[in-house]
Design a protein around this motif. Sequence first.
Motif, PDB file in Angstrom:
ATOM      1  N   THR A  58       0.871  -1.179   0.000  1.00 57.69           N
ATOM      2  CA  THR A  58       0.000   0.000   0.000  1.00 57.69           C
ATOM      3  C   THR A  58       0.905   1.225   0.000  1.00 57.69           C
ATOM      4  OG1 THR A  58      -1.771  -1.168   1.156  1.00 57.69           O
ATOM      5  CG2 THR A  58      -1.831   1.234   1.227  1.00 57.69           C
ATOM      6  N   PRO A  59       1.227   1.745  -1.196  1.00 53.25           N
ATOM      7  CA  PRO A  59       2.109   2.918  -1.275  1.00 53.25           C
ATOM      8  C   PRO A  59       1.431   4.169  -0.726  1.00 53.25           C
ATOM      9  CG  PRO A  59       1.953   1.772  -3.384  1.00 53.25           C
ATOM     10  CD  PRO A  59       0.882   1.218  -2.501  1.00 53.25           C
ATOM     11  N   ALA A  60       2.264   5.105  -0.297  1.00 56.01           N
ATOM     12  CA  ALA A  60       1.796   6.406   0.176  1.00 56.01           C
ATOM     13  C   ALA A  60       1.550   7.333  -1.017  1.00 56.01           C
ATOM     14  CB  ALA A  60       2.832   7.018   1.117  1.00 56.01           C
ATOM     15  N   SER A  61       0.928   8.446  -0.758  1.00 56.42           N
ATOM     16  CA  SER A  61       0.671   9.453  -1.781  1.00 56.42           C
ATOM     17  C   SER A  61       1.994   9.975  -2.355  1.00 56.42           C
ATOM     18  CB  SER A  61      -0.113  10.610  -1.165  1.00 56.42           C
ATOM     19  OG  SER A  61      -0.363  11.611  -2.122  1.00 56.42           O
ATOM     20  N   VAL A  62       1.978  10.274  -3.665  1.00 58.07           N
ATOM     21  CA  VAL A  62       3.145  10.832  -4.346  1.00 58.07           C
ATOM     22  C   VAL A  62       2.803  12.274  -4.729  1.00 58.07           C
ATOM     23  CG1 VAL A  62       4.727  10.589  -6.296  1.00 58.07           C
ATOM     24  CG2 VAL A  62       3.723   8.542  -5.243  1.00 58.07           C
ATOM     25  N   ALA A  63       3.603  13.213  -4.262  1.00 57.18           N
ATOM     26  CA  ALA A  63       3.349  14.633  -4.520  1.00 57.18           C
ATOM     27  C   ALA A  63       3.392  14.943  -6.012  1.00 57.18           C
ATOM     28  CB  ALA A  63       4.376  15.483  -3.771  1.00 57.18           C
ATOM     29  N   ALA A  64       2.783  16.043  -6.388  1.00 54.62           N
ATOM     30  CA  ALA A  64       2.728  16.474  -7.787  1.00 54.62           C
ATOM     31  C   ALA A  64       4.121  16.669  -8.364  1.00 54.62           C
ATOM     32  CB  ALA A  64       1.940  17.774  -7.896  1.00 54.62           C
ATOM     33  N   SER A  65       4.305  16.240  -9.609  1.00 56.24           N
ATOM     34  CA  SER A  65       5.534  16.466 -10.382  1.00 56.24           C
ATOM     35  C   SER A  65       6.800  16.039  -9.643  1.00 56.24           C
ATOM     36  CB  SER A  65       5.647  17.933 -10.790  1.00 56.24           C
ATOM     37  OG  SER A  65       4.523  18.309 -11.552  1.00 56.24           O
ATOM     38  N   THR A  66       6.736  14.896  -8.985  1.00 61.89           N
ATOM     39  CA  THR A  66       7.912  14.412  -8.269  1.00 61.89           C
ATOM     40  C   THR A  66       8.101  12.915  -8.468  1.00 61.89           C
ATOM     41  OG1 THR A  66       6.695  13.944  -6.237  1.00 61.89           O
ATOM     42  CG2 THR A  66       7.701  16.107  -6.406  1.00 61.89           C
ATOM     43  N   ALA A  67       9.304  12.476  -8.168  1.00 60.60           N
ATOM     44  CA  ALA A  67       9.620  11.058  -8.079  1.00 60.60           C
ATOM     45  C   ALA A  67      10.052  10.818  -6.646  1.00 60.60           C
ATOM     46  CB  ALA A  67      10.737  10.690  -9.043  1.00 60.60           C
ATOM     47  N   VAL A  68       9.546   9.767  -6.039  1.00 61.93           N
ATOM     48  CA  VAL A  68       9.878   9.475  -4.641  1.00 61.93           C
ATOM     49  C   VAL A  68      10.053   7.975  -4.465  1.00 61.93           C
ATOM     50  CG1 VAL A  68       7.458   9.352  -3.898  1.00 61.93           C
ATOM     51  CG2 VAL A  68       9.228   9.896  -2.240  1.00 61.93           C
ATOM     52  N   GLU A  69      11.076   7.623  -3.684  1.00 66.12           N
ATOM     53  CA  GLU A  69      11.288   6.217  -3.359  1.00 66.12           C
ATOM     54  C   GLU A  69      10.574   5.894  -2.057  1.00 66.12           C
ATOM     55  OE1 GLU A  69      15.039   3.529  -3.800  1.00 66.12           O
ATOM     56  OE2 GLU A  69      15.127   4.463  -1.801  1.00 66.12           O
ATOM     57  N   GLN A  70       9.823   4.797  -2.079  1.00 66.97           N
ATOM     58  CA  GLN A  70       9.157   4.306  -0.881  1.00 66.97           C
ATOM     59  C   GLN A  70       9.700   2.916  -0.581  1.00 66.97           C
ATOM     60  OE1 GLN A  70       4.849   4.751  -0.956  1.00 66.97           O
ATOM     61  NE2 GLN A  70       5.007   6.534  -2.280  1.00 66.97           N
ATOM     62  N   THR A  71       9.830   2.573   0.693  1.00 61.71           N
ATOM     63  CA  THR A  71      10.397   1.283   1.062  1.00 61.71           C
ATOM     64  C   THR A  71       9.313   0.325   1.546  1.00 61.71           C
ATOM     65  OG1 THR A  71      10.901   2.027   3.304  1.00 61.71           O
ATOM     66  CG2 THR A  71      12.636   2.284   1.660  1.00 61.71           C
ATOM     67  N   GLN A  98      11.664   2.537 -10.941  1.00 67.00           N
ATOM     68  CA  GLN A  98      12.842   1.804 -10.487  1.00 67.00           C
ATOM     69  C   GLN A  98      12.481   0.951  -9.285  1.00 67.00           C
ATOM     70  OE1 GLN A  98      16.452   4.122  -9.972  1.00 67.00           O
ATOM     71  NE2 GLN A  98      17.025   2.908  -8.211  1.00 67.00           N
ATOM     72  N   CYS A  99      13.227  -0.139  -9.121  1.00 63.80           N
ATOM     73  CA  CYS A  99      13.123  -0.979  -7.932  1.00 63.80           C
ATOM     74  C   CYS A  99      14.536  -1.412  -7.573  1.00 63.80           C
ATOM     75  CB  CYS A  99      12.243  -2.192  -8.231  1.00 63.80           C
ATOM     76  SG  CYS A  99      12.120  -3.343  -6.854  1.00 63.80           S
ATOM     77  N   ARG A 100      14.873  -1.388  -6.285  1.00 64.50           N
ATOM     78  CA  ARG A 100      16.205  -1.811  -5.866  1.00 64.50           C
ATOM     79  C   ARG A 100      16.125  -2.429  -4.482  1.00 64.50           C
ATOM     80  NH1 ARG A 100      19.354   1.945  -2.571  1.00 64.50           N
ATOM     81  NH2 ARG A 100      17.975   3.571  -1.801  1.00 64.50           N
ATOM     82  N   VAL A 101      17.120  -3.251  -4.166  1.00 68.61           N
ATOM     83  CA  VAL A 101      17.219  -3.821  -2.835  1.00 68.61           C
ATOM     84  C   VAL A 101      17.962  -2.824  -1.956  1.00 68.61           C
ATOM     85  CG1 VAL A 101      18.136  -5.712  -1.433  1.00 68.61           C
ATOM     86  CG2 VAL A 101      17.218  -6.186  -3.715  1.00 68.61           C
ATOM     87  N   ILE A 102      17.368  -2.458  -0.837  1.00 63.19           N
ATOM     88  CA  ILE A 102      17.999  -1.535   0.107  1.00 63.19           C
ATOM     89  C   ILE A 102      18.769  -2.319   1.167  1.00 63.19           C
ATOM     90  CG2 ILE A 102      17.529   0.181   1.897  1.00 63.19           C
ATOM     91  CD1 ILE A 102      15.224   1.149   0.138  1.00 63.19           C
ATOM     92  N   SER A 103      18.155  -3.382   1.657  1.00 63.82           N
ATOM     93  CA  SER A 103      18.792  -4.270   2.630  1.00 63.82           C
ATOM     94  C   SER A 103      18.056  -5.602   2.557  1.00 63.82           C
ATOM     95  CB  SER A 103      18.720  -3.672   4.043  1.00 63.82           C
ATOM     96  OG  SER A 103      17.376  -3.519   4.451  1.00 63.82           O
ATOM     97  N   ALA A 104      18.527  -6.588   3.293  1.00 61.85           N
ATOM     98  CA  ALA A 104      17.854  -7.883   3.285  1.00 61.85           C
ATOM     99  C   ALA A 104      16.371  -7.692   3.611  1.00 61.85           C
ATOM    100  CB  ALA A 104      18.508  -8.819   4.287  1.00 61.85           C
ATOM    101  N   ASN A 105      15.517  -8.264   2.766  1.00 59.54           N
ATOM    102  CA  ASN A 105      14.058  -8.222   2.928  1.00 59.54           C
ATOM    103  C   ASN A 105      13.434  -6.835   2.770  1.00 59.54           C
ATOM    104  OD1 ASN A 105      13.973 -11.052   3.539  1.00 59.54           O
ATOM    105  ND2 ASN A 105      14.732 -10.533   5.573  1.00 59.54           N
ATOM    106  N   THR A 106      14.175  -5.870   2.240  1.00 56.21           N
ATOM    107  CA  THR A 106      13.640  -4.515   2.059  1.00 56.21           C
ATOM    108  C   THR A 106      13.959  -4.009   0.657  1.00 56.21           C
ATOM    109  OG1 THR A 106      13.966  -4.033   4.396  1.00 56.21           O
ATOM    110  CG2 THR A 106      13.600  -2.154   2.957  1.00 56.21           C
ATOM    111  N   VAL A 107      12.916  -3.551  -0.067  1.00 55.16           N
ATOM    112  CA  VAL A 107      13.110  -2.962  -1.391  1.00 55.16           C
ATOM    113  C   VAL A 107      12.693  -1.498  -1.370  1.00 55.16           C
ATOM    114  CG1 VAL A 107      12.736  -5.140  -2.635  1.00 55.16           C
ATOM    115  CG2 VAL A 107      10.811  -3.586  -2.261  1.00 55.16           C
ATOM    116  N   GLY A 108      13.247  -0.735  -2.298  1.00 55.85           N
ATOM    117  CA  GLY A 108      12.829   0.640  -2.538  1.00 55.85           C
ATOM    118  C   GLY A 108      12.209   0.689  -3.924  1.00 55.85           C
ATOM    119  N   ILE A 109      11.019   1.214  -4.025  1.00 56.69           N
ATOM    120  CA  ILE A 109      10.343   1.379  -5.315  1.00 56.69           C
ATOM    121  C   ILE A 109      10.183   2.874  -5.542  1.00 56.69           C
ATOM    122  CG2 ILE A 109       8.256   0.971  -6.668  1.00 56.69           C
ATOM    123  CD1 ILE A 109       7.746  -1.499  -4.954  1.00 56.69           C
ATOM    124  N   THR A 110      10.632   3.344  -6.708  1.00 56.43           N
ATOM    125  CA  THR A 110      10.488   4.762  -7.044  1.00 56.43           C
ATOM    126  C   THR A 110       9.228   4.947  -7.872  1.00 56.43           C
ATOM    127  OG1 THR A 110      12.873   5.074  -7.001  1.00 56.43           O
ATOM    128  CG2 THR A 110      11.579   6.769  -8.134  1.00 56.43           C
TER     129      THR A 110
END
Length: 168
Positions: A58-71, A98-110
């Motif tokens: 369940t991602p959080a809101s993304v502000a207007a005209s921005t890119a944000v990474e959520q974990t 984008q999607c990347r591994v931040i740490s074991a069992n944790t991803v960041g999705i932009t």
Amino acid sequence: IPASAGSRTSRSARVSATNTILVTLGNATAANVTPTSTEAWQFVTVPATLAFTGAVLTPASVAASTAVEQTFTVPGVQVGMSMSVNKPTLNAGVMVTQCRVISANTVGITFFNCTTSAVTPTAAETYQFFGTQGMRPAPLVQVLTAALTPVSVAANTIAHLTRCLYSL
């Protein structure tokens, strides 16, 4: 992605049906953008292993005209994995870039919001994650080239383009 991409973000592509690829084009400018129709688009397929099941996010809101990474917590991901994520639905104005591994069992999705107001991606969806430890060399990597007829992308929106690629 062709040279006419300009200021448009165009990093999202996925197989949407048998032999069909869906490209998401985002335009964060104040004017319409139409990619040149005479350019060839290349798609690289890389075999990956579905290393774990999907995760309900369940991602959080993304502000207007921005890119944000959520974990998010995704059991089984490991540091060093090359990751890809498939969001199951399309949201007007928002795309995963984008999607990347931040740490074991944790991803960041932009998430990229190219609209002029905040947008919240759909809640409680099952995202599928694909990961591999390192890339496999050719000949398993396949490059597909297609002449696409791109759509015009209105100001501060995203558009979707599908193309049948028979060798997928």
